[in-house]
Design a protein around this motif. Structure first.
Motif, PDB file in Angstrom:
ATOM      1  N   UNK A   1     -28.153 -67.148 -29.301  1.00  0.00           N
ATOM      2  CA  UNK A   1     -27.333 -65.964 -29.537  1.00  0.00           C
ATOM      3  C   UNK A   1     -28.228 -64.827 -30.023  1.00  0.00           C
ATOM      4  N   UNK A   2     -28.013 -63.640 -29.454  1.00  0.00           N
ATOM      5  CA  UNK A   2     -28.804 -62.458 -29.790  1.00  0.00           C
ATOM      6  C   UNK A   2     -27.855 -61.348 -30.226  1.00  0.00           C
ATOM      7  N   UNK A   3     -28.263 -60.609 -31.242  1.00  0.00           N
ATOM      8  CA  UNK A   3     -27.535 -59.426 -31.690  1.00  0.00           C
ATOM      9  C   UNK A   3     -28.431 -58.215 -31.498  1.00  0.00           C
TER      10      UNK A   3
ATOM     11  N   UNK B   1     -23.924 -68.484 -34.791  1.00  0.00           N
ATOM     12  CA  UNK B   1     -25.379 -68.632 -34.817  1.00  0.00           C
ATOM     13  C   UNK B   1     -25.982 -67.320 -34.369  1.00  0.00           C
ATOM     14  N   UNK B   2     -27.224 -67.083 -34.731  1.00  0.00           N
ATOM     15  CA  UNK B   2     -27.972 -65.934 -34.223  1.00  0.00           C
ATOM     16  C   UNK B   2     -29.452 -66.265 -34.344  1.00  0.00           C
ATOM     17  N   UNK B   3     -30.170 -66.083 -33.249  1.00  0.00           N
ATOM     18  CA  UNK B   3     -31.579 -66.460 -33.182  1.00  0.00           C
ATOM     19  C   UNK B   3     -32.512 -65.255 -33.174  1.00  0.00           C
TER      20      UNK B   3
ATOM     21  N   UNK C   1     -28.303 -67.764 -43.773  1.00  0.00           N
ATOM     22  CA  UNK C   1     -27.815 -68.964 -43.097  1.00  0.00           C
ATOM     23  C   UNK C   1     -28.574 -69.264 -41.817  1.00  0.00           C
ATOM     24  N   UNK C   2     -28.888 -68.241 -41.028  1.00  0.00           N
ATOM     25  CA  UNK C   2     -29.418 -68.469 -39.676  1.00  0.00           C
ATOM     26  C   UNK C   2     -30.911 -68.193 -39.538  1.00  0.00           C
ATOM     27  N   UNK C   3     -31.489 -67.374 -40.398  1.00  0.00           N
ATOM     28  CA  UNK C   3     -32.926 -67.073 -40.380  1.00  0.00           C
ATOM     29  C   UNK C   3     -33.420 -66.671 -38.990  1.00  0.00           C
ATOM     30  N   UNK C   4     -32.809 -65.664 -38.374  1.00  0.00           N
ATOM     31  CA  UNK C   4     -33.231 -65.251 -37.036  1.00  0.00           C
ATOM     32  C   UNK C   4     -34.542 -64.483 -37.062  1.00  0.00           C
ATOM     33  N   UNK C   5     -35.189 -64.400 -35.912  1.00  0.00           N
ATOM     34  CA  UNK C   5     -36.278 -63.454 -35.731  1.00  0.00           C
ATOM     35  C   UNK C   5     -35.700 -62.044 -35.736  1.00  0.00           C
TER      36      UNK C   5
END
Length: 242
Positions: free
Chosen positions: A58-60, A142-144, A167-171
């Motif tokens: 998942x991308x934001x 989720x978010x990556x 919670x998700x620690x995305x890049x």
């Protein structure tokens, strides 16, 4: 001039790009001019991120850029992944949605909103206001990767994302806002437990989709940064750590 793929004509209602078709728009900004002439925008950004995105993720993204990168990200994450694009500018939001629909991307979700540190309304001058939300309020499962494209927005957007980041620690991939703001932006990322590396991509890509050799962005680069959790496994040793 070598042009194996003819440039998109000004009279055409659609432009053919590397990752799909887009509706033609007024070429009064660098993104639109790049899409019309080269069939792509900031391709060096996607070159870096392509090695970091996997199917099902998942991308934001904050700032739609006419879906130029959302088209690519939608294919990169595949049908089981999701791309969420937040675009606060009304006409830009409509153009974003048009391009998502033209390419039948049912894994792209668009949000007409401003990302800030709190909810409410965000005003654009005296004429328009848009709903302000926080990243936390999106409640993403989720978010990556989070990708920030709009200038002067990063610090506030991250302030509204503390739970999501915890919670998700995305890049994080960000376009820095300029010399005056960059130090504060980088500090805000580090304060969240991230390491930050510089990425300075040229706007012109010699291997562009249209095969155009004429560089209308001579010497112009983006001042960007890539960030990863300090306790994670990501390393960008070929880039300057900030």
């Amino acid at each position: 001039m070598n042009s194996p793929h003819p440039p998109n004509g000004a009279s055409s209602p659609f432009w053919t790009t590397r990752y799909g078709i887009t509706a033609a728009v007024a070429t009064d900004n660098v993104v639109a001019r790049s899409l019309q002439l080269y069939g792509e925008w900031a391709e060096h950004e996607t070159n870096l991120l392509s090695g970091l995105i996997e199917e099902g993720q998942t991308i934001l993204e904050f700032g739609g850029d006419f879906a130029a990168h959302a088209l690519w990200m939608a294919h990169a994450v595949g049908p089981l992944g999701q791309v969420h694009v937040v675009e606060p500018r009304r006409i830009r939001f409509q153009q974003l949605c048009a391009n998502v629909a033209l390419n039948q991307l049912d894994n792209v979700f668009t949000h007409p909103a401003w990302l800030g540190r709190s909810t409410g309304l965000h005003s654009f001058g005296a004429k328009e206001a848009v709903r302000a939300i926080t990243i936390d309020s999106l409640q993403l499962e989720s978010v990556h990767l989070m990708k920030f494209n709009l200038a002067d927005t990063l610090v506030d957007a991250l302030a509204g994302a503390t739970e999501t980041l915890r919670e998700h620690r995305p890049l994080l991939y960000v376009r820095l806002s300029g010399m005056d703001q960059a130090a504060a932006e980088i500090a805000s990322i580090k304060a969240l437990g991230y390491r930050v590396w510089s990425h300075v991509p040229y706007l012109y890509n010699s291997d562009n989709h249209a095969g155009i050799e004429n560089n209308i962005f001579p010497g112009i680069v983006q001042q960007n940064a890539i960030a990863a959790p300090a306790d994670g496994h990501f390393e960008f040793g070929d880039r300057l750590e900030l």
